[in-house]
Design an enzyme around this catalytic site. Sequence first.
Site, PDB file in Angstrom:
ATOM      1  N   THR A 164      39.562 -80.674  96.050  1.00 35.61           N
ATOM      2  CA  THR A 164      40.379 -79.708  95.724  1.00 35.61           C
ATOM      3  C   THR A 164      40.917 -78.416  96.014  1.00 35.61           C
ATOM      4  O   THR A 164      40.493 -78.505  97.193  1.00 35.61           O
ATOM      5  CB  THR A 164      38.795 -78.783  94.839  1.00 35.61           C
ATOM      6  N   ASP A 165      41.418 -77.403  94.778  1.00 36.78           N
ATOM      7  CA  ASP A 165      42.084 -76.283  95.737  1.00 36.78           C
ATOM      8  C   ASP A 165      41.391 -75.264  96.684  1.00 36.78           C
ATOM      9  O   ASP A 165      41.371 -74.490  97.214  1.00 36.78           O
ATOM     10  CB  ASP A 165      43.426 -75.929  94.960  1.00 36.78           C
ATOM     11  N   GLU A 166      40.071 -75.289  95.859  1.00 38.31           N
ATOM     12  CA  GLU A 166      39.254 -74.206  96.507  1.00 38.31           C
ATOM     13  C   GLU A 166      38.619 -74.443  98.272  1.00 38.31           C
ATOM     14  O   GLU A 166      38.165 -73.229  98.217  1.00 38.31           O
ATOM     15  CB  GLU A 166      38.161 -74.258  95.133  1.00 38.31           C
ATOM     16  N   TYR A 212      30.089 -74.908  96.718  1.00 39.07           N
ATOM     17  CA  TYR A 212      30.481 -76.072  96.105  1.00 39.07           C
ATOM     18  C   TYR A 212      31.617 -76.327  97.220  1.00 39.07           C
ATOM     19  O   TYR A 212      32.222 -77.748  97.293  1.00 39.07           O
ATOM     20  CB  TYR A 212      30.896 -75.709  94.497  1.00 39.07           C
ATOM     21  N   LYS A 240      32.592 -79.497  99.073  1.00 40.80           N
ATOM     22  CA  LYS A 240      34.148 -80.171  99.586  1.00 40.80           C
ATOM     23  C   LYS A 240      35.036 -79.563 100.822  1.00 40.80           C
ATOM     24  O   LYS A 240      35.202 -80.384 101.051  1.00 40.80           O
ATOM     25  CB  LYS A 240      35.090 -79.921  98.122  1.00 40.80           C
TER      26      LYS A 240
HETATM   27  P1  NAD Z   1      33.043 -84.185  86.822  1.00 43.34           P
HETATM   28  O1  NAD Z   1      31.237 -83.264  87.028  1.00 43.34           O
HETATM   29  O2  NAD Z   1      32.923 -83.852  85.415  1.00 43.34           O
HETATM   30  O3  NAD Z   1      31.686 -85.534  86.614  1.00 43.34           O
HETATM   31  C1  NAD Z   1      31.185 -85.966  88.553  1.00 43.34           C
HETATM   32  C2  NAD Z   1      31.167 -87.177  88.449  1.00 43.34           C
HETATM   33  O4  NAD Z   1      30.361 -88.136  89.712  1.00 43.34           O
HETATM   34  C3  NAD Z   1      29.715 -87.447  87.469  1.00 43.34           C
HETATM   35  O5  NAD Z   1      30.406 -88.752  85.865  1.00 43.34           O
HETATM   36  C4  NAD Z   1      28.340 -87.713  87.864  1.00 43.34           C
HETATM   37  O6  NAD Z   1      27.573 -89.266  87.163  1.00 43.34           O
HETATM   38  C5  NAD Z   1      28.611 -88.305  89.310  1.00 43.34           C
HETATM   39  N1  NAD Z   1      27.872 -88.262  90.593  1.00 43.34           N
HETATM   40  C6  NAD Z   1      27.096 -86.971  90.471  1.00 43.34           C
HETATM   41  N2  NAD Z   1      26.145 -86.932  91.450  1.00 43.34           N
HETATM   42  C7  NAD Z   1      26.957 -88.048  91.904  1.00 43.34           C
HETATM   43  C8  NAD Z   1      26.007 -89.458  92.634  1.00 43.34           C
HETATM   44  N3  NAD Z   1      24.989 -88.592  93.885  1.00 43.34           N
HETATM   45  N4  NAD Z   1      26.206 -90.918  93.250  1.00 43.34           N
HETATM   46  C9  NAD Z   1      27.342 -91.392  91.632  1.00 43.34           C
HETATM   47  N5  NAD Z   1      27.870 -90.758  91.433  1.00 43.34           N
HETATM   48  C10 NAD Z   1      27.393 -89.424  91.339  1.00 43.34           C
HETATM   49  O7  NAD Z   1      33.463 -84.006  88.201  1.00 43.34           O
HETATM   50  P2  NAD Z   1      34.956 -83.812  87.251  1.00 43.34           P
HETATM   51  O8  NAD Z   1      35.506 -82.231  86.794  1.00 43.34           O
HETATM   52  O9  NAD Z   1      35.188 -85.141  86.321  1.00 43.34           O
HETATM   53  O10 NAD Z   1      35.727 -83.529  89.147  1.00 43.34           O
HETATM   54  C11 NAD Z   1      35.838 -85.031  89.953  1.00 43.34           C
HETATM   55  C12 NAD Z   1      36.120 -84.821  90.788  1.00 43.34           C
HETATM   56  O11 NAD Z   1      37.097 -84.234  91.053  1.00 43.34           O
HETATM   57  C13 NAD Z   1      34.774 -83.832  91.860  1.00 43.34           C
HETATM   58  O12 NAD Z   1      35.059 -84.621  93.280  1.00 43.34           O
HETATM   59  C14 NAD Z   1      36.139 -82.603  92.015  1.00 43.34           C
HETATM   60  O13 NAD Z   1      35.658 -81.678  92.734  1.00 43.34           O
HETATM   61  C15 NAD Z   1      37.651 -82.743  91.896  1.00 43.34           C
HETATM   62  N6  NAD Z   1      38.365 -82.502  91.600  1.00 43.34           N
HETATM   63  C16 NAD Z   1      37.935 -81.306  89.818  1.00 43.34           C
HETATM   64  C17 NAD Z   1      38.973 -80.606  89.306  1.00 43.34           C
HETATM   65  C18 NAD Z   1      38.475 -80.159  87.863  1.00 43.34           C
HETATM   66  O14 NAD Z   1      39.657 -79.486  87.948  1.00 43.34           O
HETATM   67  N7  NAD Z   1      37.355 -80.861  87.168  1.00 43.34           N
HETATM   68  C19 NAD Z   1      39.943 -80.531  90.242  1.00 43.34           C
HETATM   69  C20 NAD Z   1      40.309 -80.468  91.703  1.00 43.34           C
HETATM   70  C21 NAD Z   1      38.989 -81.671  92.112  1.00 43.34           C
HETATM   71  O1  TDX Z   2      31.649 -68.625  81.525  1.00 38.10           O
HETATM   72  C1  TDX Z   2      33.005 -68.607  82.029  1.00 38.10           C
HETATM   73  N1  TDX Z   2      33.431 -67.881  81.819  1.00 38.10           N
HETATM   74  C2  TDX Z   2      34.667 -67.144  83.055  1.00 38.10           C
HETATM   75  O2  TDX Z   2      35.143 -66.436  82.730  1.00 38.10           O
HETATM   76  C3  TDX Z   2      33.173 -70.143  83.584  1.00 38.10           C
HETATM   77  C4  TDX Z   2      32.231 -71.178  82.987  1.00 38.10           C
HETATM   78  C5  TDX Z   2      33.866 -69.302  84.145  1.00 38.10           C
HETATM   79  N2  TDX Z   2      34.512 -68.729  83.948  1.00 38.10           N
HETATM   80  C6  TDX Z   2      36.100 -68.176  84.588  1.00 38.10           C
HETATM   81  C7  TDX Z   2      35.418 -68.547  86.020  1.00 38.10           C
HETATM   82  C8  TDX Z   2      37.481 -68.898  87.111  1.00 38.10           C
HETATM   83  O3  TDX Z   2      37.727 -67.808  87.539  1.00 38.10           O
HETATM   84  O4  TDX Z   2      36.712 -68.884  84.758  1.00 38.10           O
HETATM   85  C9  TDX Z   2      37.448 -69.714  85.676  1.00 38.10           C
HETATM   86  C10 TDX Z   2      37.127 -70.793  85.328  1.00 38.10           C
HETATM   87  O5  TDX Z   2      36.159 -71.455  85.646  1.00 38.10           O
HETATM   88  P1  TDX Z   2      35.186 -72.753  85.945  1.00 38.10           P
HETATM   89  O6  TDX Z   2      35.557 -73.263  84.720  1.00 38.10           O
HETATM   90  O7  TDX Z   2      33.908 -72.308  86.434  1.00 38.10           O
HETATM   91  O8  TDX Z   2      36.333 -73.600  87.102  1.00 38.10           O
HETATM   92  P2  TDX Z   2      36.317 -73.347  88.837  1.00 38.10           P
HETATM   93  O9  TDX Z   2      35.201 -72.513  89.125  1.00 38.10           O
HETATM   94  O10 TDX Z   2      38.467 -72.431  88.895  1.00 38.10           O
HETATM   95  O11 TDX Z   2      36.804 -74.810  89.130  1.00 38.10           O
HETATM   96  C11 TDX Z   2      37.039 -75.274  88.948  1.00 38.10           C
HETATM   97  O12 TDX Z   2      38.275 -75.921  89.319  1.00 38.10           O
HETATM   98  C12 TDX Z   2      38.199 -76.658  90.455  1.00 38.10           C
HETATM   99  C13 TDX Z   2      35.936 -76.726  88.687  1.00 38.10           C
HETATM  100  O13 TDX Z   2      35.323 -76.664  87.821  1.00 38.10           O
HETATM  101  C14 TDX Z   2      36.194 -77.702  90.138  1.00 38.10           C
HETATM  102  O14 TDX Z   2      35.227 -78.478  89.786  1.00 38.10           O
HETATM  103  C15 TDX Z   2      37.482 -77.824  90.825  1.00 38.10           C
HETATM  104  O15 TDX Z   2      37.378 -78.171  91.742  1.00 38.10           O
END
Ligand code: NAD
Ligand code: TDX
Length: 349
Positions: free
Chosen positions: A130-132, A155, A159
């Site tokens: 992630t970019d975080e 988190y 990562k």
């Molecule tokens: P998500 O929470 O939707 O999915 C995570 C999956 O991992 C789930 O299916 C869960 O059951 C599985 N999991 C969790 N713990 C596990 C374990 N111990 N063993 C096996 N499986 C397990 O997450 P997502 O949003 O799809 O993110 C996927 C990946 O991409 C993550 O590594 C996250 O850090 C990264 N990522 C997410 C975002 C975003 O915006 N969502 C952005 C950048 C990177």
């Molecule tokens: O109820 C809310 N109100 C609100 O203002 C929630 C859930 C979020 N927010 C804000 C927090 C953040 O500034 O919105 C922005 C986005 O929040 P999230 O959807 O929780 O995402 P973020 O914290 O930016 O992280 C996401 O992007 C990077 C994903 O959850 C991560 O897994 C990924 O790595």
Amino acid sequence: MKKILVTGGAGFIGSHVVRLFVNKYADCHIVNLDVLTYAGNLENLKDVEGKSNYSFVKGDITDEIFIDQLFEKESFDAVIHLAAESHVDRSIMDPLSFVKTNVLGTAVLLNAARKYWKETSNKLFYHVSTDEVYGSLGESGFFTETTPYDPHSPYSASKASSDHLVKAYYDTYGLPVVISNCSNNYGSHQFPEKLLPLMINNIVHSKPLPVYGKGDNVRDWLWVEDHARAIDVILHQGKLGETYNIGGFNEWKNLDIVHLLCRIMDKKLNRAAGESAKLITFVKDRPGHDKRYAIDATKLNKELGWKPSLQFEEGLDRTIDWYLANGEWIDSVTSGAYKEYYSNQYVSR
Ligand code: NAD
Ligand code: TDX
């Protein structure tokens, strides 16, 4: 590549990656390994379930014996590692489960690859991050691949740790690895604890729309299918040991995006203009809330030719339509433990 292990394939991004690969590469077998936490749902993959080049294994990436046995039994050509605890707010409430899954889980997988991949010339361990990890930007500038790590939430710290472990396995053992760091994804099948699906769902049910702080934090939004395409490109063309940033060049203040959603949904739900925006409720800010994320994805574009395919307005429209048409999916994934979590979260603000 003949056999690819995708971890976390039942989650949001993982299910899009699995779907893309199963449909695009008929001669490649995709093994989806997922423990099915609250965020993992096999319903996300109903359309690929019966395909002959897809199989599902239920298992925990932190279970060393189980993972070792899996690597001993199967000969994976590549791992695309997505399994993680992914929600920042949960990491504030329960940091240790993030350390366990994201740090230990990644180490267990890396170690299994190190032990069981005797011949590594055609192997690849692809770590999805992630970019975080880069921390927070001010008003200007972008994260590049050389931006120093500066994570602020449990988190992002977990990562960042996992990224460092991946790099350490490359430097120390010569394990063939590649890492990508992506910005905020949006699209179908995202668990409705994250900003966009949560707001869409609450607008539908005329529930408060909780905006943290003043709503002036900025995120860079990318359509999830474009992320899956980037992973495909990097897996096949990326250079070993390299990091690639993935982003949409699409920055939005949270409050602006919530207002945009309200405007679009007023129309779709035949509500008077301004009706949904009345639900906006400013709540206590997230501790350690990063101000601004913005990815510079030039390297990926210049070196591997990837760029986002979809305009944000089009992607958002498709996303809203998907959630409106899939109310049953939302009810199903938000039943049980999640309901309790969310009501506690909201009350505590
Ligand atoms: P998500 O929470 O939707 O999915 C995570 C999956 O991992 C789930 O299916 C869960 O059951 C599985 N999991 C969790 N713990 C596990 C374990 N111990 N063993 C096996 N499986 C397990 O997450 P997502 O949003 O799809 O993110 C996927 C990946 O991409 C993550 O590594 C996250 O850090 C990264 N990522 C997410 C975002 C975003 O915006 N969502 C952005 C950048 C990177
Ligand atoms: O109820 C809310 N109100 C609100 O203002 C929630 C859930 C979020 N927010 C804000 C927090 C953040 O500034 O919105 C922005 C986005 O929040 P999230 O959807 O929780 O995402 P973020 O914290 O930016 O992280 C996401 O992007 C990077 C994903 O959850 C991560 O897994 C990924 O790595």
